[in-house]
Motif scaffolding. Structure first.
Motif, PDB file in Angstrom:
ATOM      1  N   PHE A  49       0.831  -1.204   0.000  1.00  0.00           N
ATOM      2  CA  PHE A  49       0.000   0.000   0.000  1.00  0.00           C
ATOM      3  C   PHE A  49       0.866   1.254   0.000  1.00  0.00           C
ATOM      4  CE2 PHE A  49      -2.222   3.369   2.339  1.00  0.00           C
ATOM      5  CZ  PHE A  49      -3.319   3.557   1.501  1.00  0.00           C
ATOM      6  N   VAL A  50       1.863   1.284   0.874  1.00  0.00           N
ATOM      7  CA  VAL A  50       2.739   2.455   0.955  1.00  0.00           C
ATOM      8  C   VAL A  50       3.511   2.629  -0.355  1.00  0.00           C
ATOM      9  CG1 VAL A  50       4.740   3.448   2.142  1.00  0.00           C
ATOM     10  CG2 VAL A  50       2.922   2.393   3.464  1.00  0.00           C
ATOM     11  N   MET A  51       3.945   1.517  -0.971  1.00  0.00           N
ATOM     12  CA  MET A  51       4.659   1.617  -2.245  1.00  0.00           C
ATOM     13  C   MET A  51       3.782   2.222  -3.335  1.00  0.00           C
ATOM     14  SD  MET A  51       6.980  -1.752  -2.831  1.00  0.00           S
ATOM     15  CE  MET A  51       8.496  -2.025  -1.948  1.00  0.00           C
ATOM     16  N   ILE A  52       2.531   1.793  -3.396  1.00  0.00           N
ATOM     17  CA  ILE A  52       1.632   2.295  -4.440  1.00  0.00           C
ATOM     18  C   ILE A  52       1.342   3.780  -4.236  1.00  0.00           C
ATOM     19  CG2 ILE A  52      -0.726   2.141  -5.334  1.00  0.00           C
ATOM     20  CD1 ILE A  52      -0.481  -0.920  -4.888  1.00  0.00           C
ATOM     21  N   ILE A  53       1.005   4.173  -3.009  1.00  0.00           N
ATOM     22  CA  ILE A  53       0.723   5.590  -2.736  1.00  0.00           C
ATOM     23  C   ILE A  53       1.971   6.436  -2.971  1.00  0.00           C
ATOM     24  CG2 ILE A  53       0.031   7.253  -0.959  1.00  0.00           C
ATOM     25  CD1 ILE A  53      -2.229   5.438  -2.034  1.00  0.00           C
ATOM     26  N   SER A  54       3.107   5.966  -2.534  1.00  0.00           N
ATOM     27  CA  SER A  54       4.362   6.700  -2.734  1.00  0.00           C
ATOM     28  C   SER A  54       4.693   6.818  -4.219  1.00  0.00           C
ATOM     29  CB  SER A  54       5.509   6.014  -2.007  1.00  0.00           C
ATOM     30  OG  SER A  54       5.258   5.978  -0.635  1.00  0.00           O
ATOM     31  N   SER A  55       4.409   5.778  -4.968  1.00  0.00           N
ATOM     32  CA  SER A  55       4.681   5.796  -6.401  1.00  0.00           C
ATOM     33  C   SER A  55       3.818   6.830  -7.116  1.00  0.00           C
ATOM     34  CB  SER A  55       4.433   4.409  -6.994  1.00  0.00           C
ATOM     35  OG  SER A  55       4.564   4.431  -8.388  1.00  0.00           O
ATOM     36  N   ILE A  56       2.547   6.872  -6.759  1.00  0.00           N
ATOM     37  CA  ILE A  56       1.640   7.858  -7.363  1.00  0.00           C
ATOM     38  C   ILE A  56       2.129   9.272  -7.042  1.00  0.00           C
ATOM     39  CG2 ILE A  56      -0.695   8.826  -7.225  1.00  0.00           C
ATOM     40  CD1 ILE A  56      -1.671   5.903  -6.732  1.00  0.00           C
ATOM     41  N   CYS A  57       2.449   9.505  -5.785  1.00  0.00           N
ATOM     42  CA  CYS A  57       2.929  10.825  -5.375  1.00  0.00           C
ATOM     43  C   CYS A  57       4.275  11.150  -6.010  1.00  0.00           C
ATOM     44  CB  CYS A  57       3.031  10.905  -3.862  1.00  0.00           C
ATOM     45  SG  CYS A  57       1.432  10.794  -3.038  1.00  0.00           S
ATOM     46  N   ALA A  58       5.158  10.173  -6.093  1.00  0.00           N
ATOM     47  CA  ALA A  58       6.482  10.392  -6.688  1.00  0.00           C
ATOM     48  C   ALA A  58       6.368  10.750  -8.162  1.00  0.00           C
ATOM     49  CB  ALA A  58       7.353   9.153  -6.513  1.00  0.00           C
ATOM     50  N   PHE A  59       5.426  10.129  -8.858  1.00  0.00           N
ATOM     51  CA  PHE A  59       5.224  10.457 -10.265  1.00  0.00           C
ATOM     52  C   PHE A  59       4.812  11.920 -10.406  1.00  0.00           C
ATOM     53  CE2 PHE A  59       2.709  10.834 -14.131  1.00  0.00           C
ATOM     54  CZ  PHE A  59       3.576  10.274 -15.066  1.00  0.00           C
ATOM     55  N   GLY A  60       3.853  12.350  -9.596  1.00  0.00           N
ATOM     56  CA  GLY A  60       3.410  13.743  -9.644  1.00  0.00           C
ATOM     57  C   GLY A  60       4.495  14.716  -9.224  1.00  0.00           C
ATOM     58  N   ILE A  61       5.207  14.377  -8.156  1.00  0.00           N
ATOM     59  CA  ILE A  61       6.282  15.239  -7.669  1.00  0.00           C
ATOM     60  C   ILE A  61       7.367  15.383  -8.722  1.00  0.00           C
ATOM     61  CG2 ILE A  61       8.190  15.340  -6.012  1.00  0.00           C
ATOM     62  CD1 ILE A  61       6.224  14.129  -3.949  1.00  0.00           C
ATOM     63  N   ASN A  62       7.710  14.277  -9.381  1.00  0.00           N
ATOM     64  CA  ASN A  62       8.734  14.318 -10.415  1.00  0.00           C
ATOM     65  C   ASN A  62       8.318  15.240 -11.561  1.00  0.00           C
ATOM     66  OD1 ASN A  62      11.118  13.548 -11.845  1.00  0.00           O
ATOM     67  ND2 ASN A  62       9.857  12.182 -13.067  1.00  0.00           N
ATOM     68  N   LYS A  63       7.066  15.123 -11.993  1.00  0.00           N
ATOM     69  CA  LYS A  63       6.571  15.990 -13.080  1.00  0.00           C
ATOM     70  C   LYS A  63       6.610  17.461 -12.654  1.00  0.00           C
ATOM     71  CE  LYS A  63       5.520  12.963 -16.200  1.00  0.00           C
ATOM     72  NZ  LYS A  63       6.347  12.812 -17.370  1.00  0.00           N
ATOM     73  N   LEU A  64       6.157  17.735 -11.431  1.00  0.00           N
ATOM     74  CA  LEU A  64       6.119  19.106 -10.941  1.00  0.00           C
ATOM     75  C   LEU A  64       7.521  19.693 -10.803  1.00  0.00           C
ATOM     76  CD1 LEU A  64       4.529  21.515  -9.664  1.00  0.00           C
ATOM     77  CD2 LEU A  64       4.938  20.398  -7.464  1.00  0.00           C
ATOM     78  N   LEU A  65       8.415  18.963 -10.150  1.00  0.00           N
ATOM     79  CA  LEU A  65       9.760  19.492  -9.916  1.00  0.00           C
ATOM     80  C   LEU A  65      10.571  19.589 -11.203  1.00  0.00           C
ATOM     81  CD1 LEU A  65      10.667  17.849  -6.495  1.00  0.00           C
ATOM     82  CD2 LEU A  65       9.876  20.166  -6.949  1.00  0.00           C
ATOM     83  N   THR A  66      10.290  18.722 -12.154  1.00  0.00           N
ATOM     84  CA  THR A  66      10.953  18.828 -13.455  1.00  0.00           C
ATOM     85  C   THR A  66      10.449  20.068 -14.190  1.00  0.00           C
ATOM     86  OG1 THR A  66      11.185  16.430 -13.573  1.00  0.00           O
ATOM     87  CG2 THR A  66      11.412  17.627 -15.628  1.00  0.00           C
ATOM     88  N   ALA A  67       9.141  20.331 -14.081  1.00  0.00           N
ATOM     89  CA  ALA A  67       8.555  21.494 -14.754  1.00  0.00           C
ATOM     90  C   ALA A  67       9.097  22.807 -14.197  1.00  0.00           C
ATOM     91  CB  ALA A  67       7.041  21.459 -14.629  1.00  0.00           C
ATOM     92  N   ILE A  68       9.358  22.869 -12.897  1.00  0.00           N
ATOM     93  CA  ILE A  68       9.869  24.118 -12.315  1.00  0.00           C
ATOM     94  C   ILE A  68      11.399  24.109 -12.188  1.00  0.00           C
ATOM     95  CG2 ILE A  68       7.727  24.604 -11.090  1.00  0.00           C
ATOM     96  CD1 ILE A  68       9.129  23.666  -8.496  1.00  0.00           C
TER      97      ILE A  68
END
Length: 193
Positions: A49-68
């Protein structure tokens, strides 16, 4: 990044490159919680469960931090998300099943420092997986982690009925079994080539 099917990503994370038995990540809960089948199953579910939630958040964080243009914040952001997710899981388990909460003991909060969970976020970012690829990778990693825990717990429960020499009882036999399990999973290494 070459295009990989979701099924291949899942099999790769769960069997071929199992975080515990191929990369030796997450060894602390693997050795500590794998004494009983029930505890190992519940710990595996919590880690998945923690891996799946972390993965979803990590994907979004990566997109956001790459964009800025702030990739230097990736690691600390991943750690914050993992810690918050583990706190949520810990509160839910404490409320829903106090007995399970006590049986997992210190290993439940230690999910925060489980390097297998951080590895999922870092590896999926490095491999450039899509959103669904990231989910398949996280779910496969969680299933692989659970599989390793269940295999070890099953063997350790059977050892309770075996006549094990005193010289190898306890930690020694556990490490020997972990090594043998790791060798068997290395047999999957040619599947993806």
């Amino acid at each position: 990044m070459k295009s990989e099917s979701l099924w291949y990503i899942f099999i790769n994370a769960s069997l071929i490159n199992n975080f515990v038995l191929a990369y030796f990540l997450g060894i602390c809960p693997f050795l500590g919680v794998s004494g009983k089948m029930e505890t190992a199953t519940k710990m595996g579910a919590a880690v998945t469960f923690v891996m799946i939630i972390s993965s979803i958040c990590a994907f979004g964080i990566n997109k956001l931090l790459t964009a800025i243009n702030a990739p230097f914040l990736l690691l600390i952001s991943y750690i914050v998300v993992i810690a918050a997710t583990v706190q949520l899981v810990e509160m839910v388990i404490k409320k829903m099943s106090p007995a399970l909460f006590r049986s997992l003991g210190i290993f439940l909060p230690l999910i925060t420092t489980n390097c297998a969970i951080l590895a999922v976020a870092l590896f999926q970012t490095a491999k450039g997986y899509s959103f669904f690829g990231s989910l398949a990778f996280a779910f496969g990693g969680g299933i692989g982690f659970t599989l390793a825990l269940i295999l070890m717990a099953g063997i350790r429960e059977q050892l309770d009925f075996a006549d094990v020499p005193k010289v190898v009882r306890g930690t020694v036999i556990t490490l020997l079994i972990a090594g043998i399990l790791s060798l068997t999973f290395m047999g999957f290494s040619g599947l993806g080539s």
